[in-house]
Design an enzyme around this catalytic site. Structure first.
Site, PDB file in Angstrom:
ATOM      1  N   HIS A   1      -2.170   2.172  -6.082  1.00  0.00           N
ATOM      2  CA  HIS A   1      -2.982   0.980  -5.854  1.00  0.00           C
ATOM      3  C   HIS A   1      -3.132   0.149  -7.130  1.00  0.00           C
ATOM      4  CE1 HIS A   1      -4.473  -0.110  -1.961  1.00  0.00           C
ATOM      5  NE2 HIS A   1      -5.505  -0.744  -2.494  1.00  0.00           N
TER       6      HIS A   1
ATOM      7  N   ARG B   1       0.874  -1.173   0.000  1.00  0.00           N
ATOM      8  CA  ARG B   1       0.000   0.000   0.000  1.00  0.00           C
ATOM      9  C   ARG B   1       0.913   1.224   0.000  1.00  0.00           C
ATOM     10  NH1 ARG B   1      -2.039  -3.428   4.169  1.00  0.00           N
ATOM     11  NH2 ARG B   1      -4.138  -4.239   3.706  1.00  0.00           N
TER      12      ARG B   1
ATOM     13  N   ARG C   1      -0.440  -2.307  -6.797  1.00  0.00           N
ATOM     14  CA  ARG C   1      -0.810  -3.336  -5.811  1.00  0.00           C
ATOM     15  C   ARG C   1      -1.824  -4.311  -6.415  1.00  0.00           C
ATOM     16  NH1 ARG C   1      -1.234  -4.579  -0.220  1.00  0.00           N
ATOM     17  NH2 ARG C   1      -3.360  -4.943   0.538  1.00  0.00           N
TER      18      ARG C   1
ATOM     19  N   TYR D   1      -9.733 -10.888  -6.638  1.00  0.00           N
ATOM     20  CA  TYR D   1      -8.752 -11.110  -7.696  1.00  0.00           C
ATOM     21  C   TYR D   1      -9.013 -12.414  -8.444  1.00  0.00           C
ATOM     22  CZ  TYR D   1      -6.505  -7.175  -5.521  1.00  0.00           C
ATOM     23  OH  TYR D   1      -6.254  -5.923  -5.017  1.00  0.00           O
TER      24      TYR D   1
ATOM     25  N   HIS E   1      -4.204  -9.009   3.904  1.00  0.00           N
ATOM     26  CA  HIS E   1      -5.657  -8.966   4.074  1.00  0.00           C
ATOM     27  C   HIS E   1      -6.063  -9.805   5.278  1.00  0.00           C
ATOM     28  CE1 HIS E   1      -6.462  -8.011  -0.461  1.00  0.00           C
ATOM     29  NE2 HIS E   1      -6.212  -6.927   0.242  1.00  0.00           N
TER      30      HIS E   1
ATOM     31  N   LYS F   1      -2.089  -2.464   8.036  1.00  0.00           N
ATOM     32  CA  LYS F   1      -3.293  -2.032   8.741  1.00  0.00           C
ATOM     33  C   LYS F   1      -3.425  -2.781  10.060  1.00  0.00           C
ATOM     34  CE  LYS F   1      -6.165  -0.494   4.861  1.00  0.00           C
ATOM     35  NZ  LYS F   1      -7.441  -0.686   4.140  1.00  0.00           N
TER      36      LYS F   1
END
Length: 321
Positions: free
Chosen positions: A259, A166, A262, A294, A285, A190
């Site tokens: 992004h 990110r 990414r 994806y 994730h 995150k």
């Protein structure tokens, strides 16, 4: 339009209906509360005010007051928003504004309960993320840098694509968090969750070239791997602008943004490996459902190949009799 925190003289209008003061005053006071006590951004306050005035006009037209609105009224209102063409995300924003507004009214003892609790917006159609073509990315990343800052830019973009970072993770990277000998980088993602990621050979080479330049540019004691002209840590916005510039100068077929790299990393990895769990770990994730989008991209690619290639799938050209 009047200020979001304007007072009793406000006669704001939404659509064709001028709202009377009993409808306006609670909204203005709520927006003032968001602005002064909750320190919400001007954009958030403006959007909340607009959404609440839209509801106020609807309810006022039905002969209701703020205190008389019930869950079934709001359910009908949500249905009307959907019929008007508003998407799921926009309706979700409306409901967020309404829930917060009624939470404020309950706190101020103006109403007894929050009629928006439990209401959900219609499920929004999930957009598939854009990805760049492998050959196009290869061509762009192989383009030689023209100056010192482009040496940095190339290293940043190689790392974004190589590790699927990110942009916030990229700009937070310090020199100490990357090991070029082991070809790996330690990233704080995150939720402050740390992950160790491999770095590709091309990205390592680009970073080594940048470190030579960085030595003469970085301010004393600056830990950031990527710095700007003044020698301090580069911000996310600067990375976005430089990537867009790189694409324009080097002849990209689409607008480049962090992004996109990414997304391209994830899609290309999944297309090659088929290992969804591994891609989930690499991306950081928490929920594999986030990564599964994806698989839709990969299927879409296969479907397009099928449509172009299978003799029974291709459309026949129309011919005159």
């Amino acid at each position: 339009m009047a200020s979001p925190v304007s007072g009793a003289t406000d006669v704001s209008v939404y659509g064709d209906c001028a709202l009377p003061e009993p409808w306006l005053a609670p909204v203005n006071e709520f927006i003032a509360y968001l602005t002064t006590e909750r320190r919400q951004s001007a954009d958030t306050c403006r959007h909340y005010r607009r959404d609440l005035l839209r509801l106020a006009n609807h309810a006022h037209g039905e002969g209701l007051t703020w205190a008389e609105l019930r869950t079934h009224h709001l359910r009908q209102y949500v249905a009307s928003l959907s019929r008007s063409g508003l998407g799921g995300r926009s309706i979700a924003r409306h409901l967020s504004a309404i829930r917060r507004f009624y939470r404020y009214l309950v706190r101020e003892q103006r109403v007894r309960g929050n009629p928006a609790l439990g209401l959900r917006a219609p499920k929004a159609a999930r957009k598939l993320p854009a990805v760049a073509d492998v050959d196009q990315l290869h061509s762009l990343l192989e383009a030689p840098p023209d100056d010192a800052l482009e040496v940095r830019d190339r290293a940043m973009f190689e790392l974004l694509y190589s590790a699927g970072l990110r942009v916030a993770e990229l700009v937070a990277t310090d020199v100490s968090t990357i090991d070029l000998t082991a070809a790996e980088i330690r990233v704080l993602g995150k939720g402050r969750k740390e992950r160790l990621l491999p770095v590709g050979r091309k990205a390592c080479a680009a970073i080594r070239a940048w470190l030579v330049v960085r030595a003469g540019l970085a301010a004393e004691g600056e830990p950031a791997l990527f710095v700007g002209r003044r020698g301090r840590r580069l911000g996310a916005r600067s990375v976005q602008l430089r990537l867009r510039r790189w694409g324009a100068v080097k002849g990209a077929e689409q607008t480049l943004y962090p992004h996109l790299l990414r997304h391209s990393f994830a899609s290309h990895m999944l297309e090659s490996s088929g290992d969804l769990r591994a891609v989930q770990e690499l991306l950081g994730h928490a929920d594999i459902a986030t990564t599964q989008i994806y698989t839709h991209l990969d299927y879409q690619h296969l479907a397009n190949v099928y449509d172009r290639s299978h003799p029974r799938a291709r459309r026949r050209r129309r011919t005159d009799d």
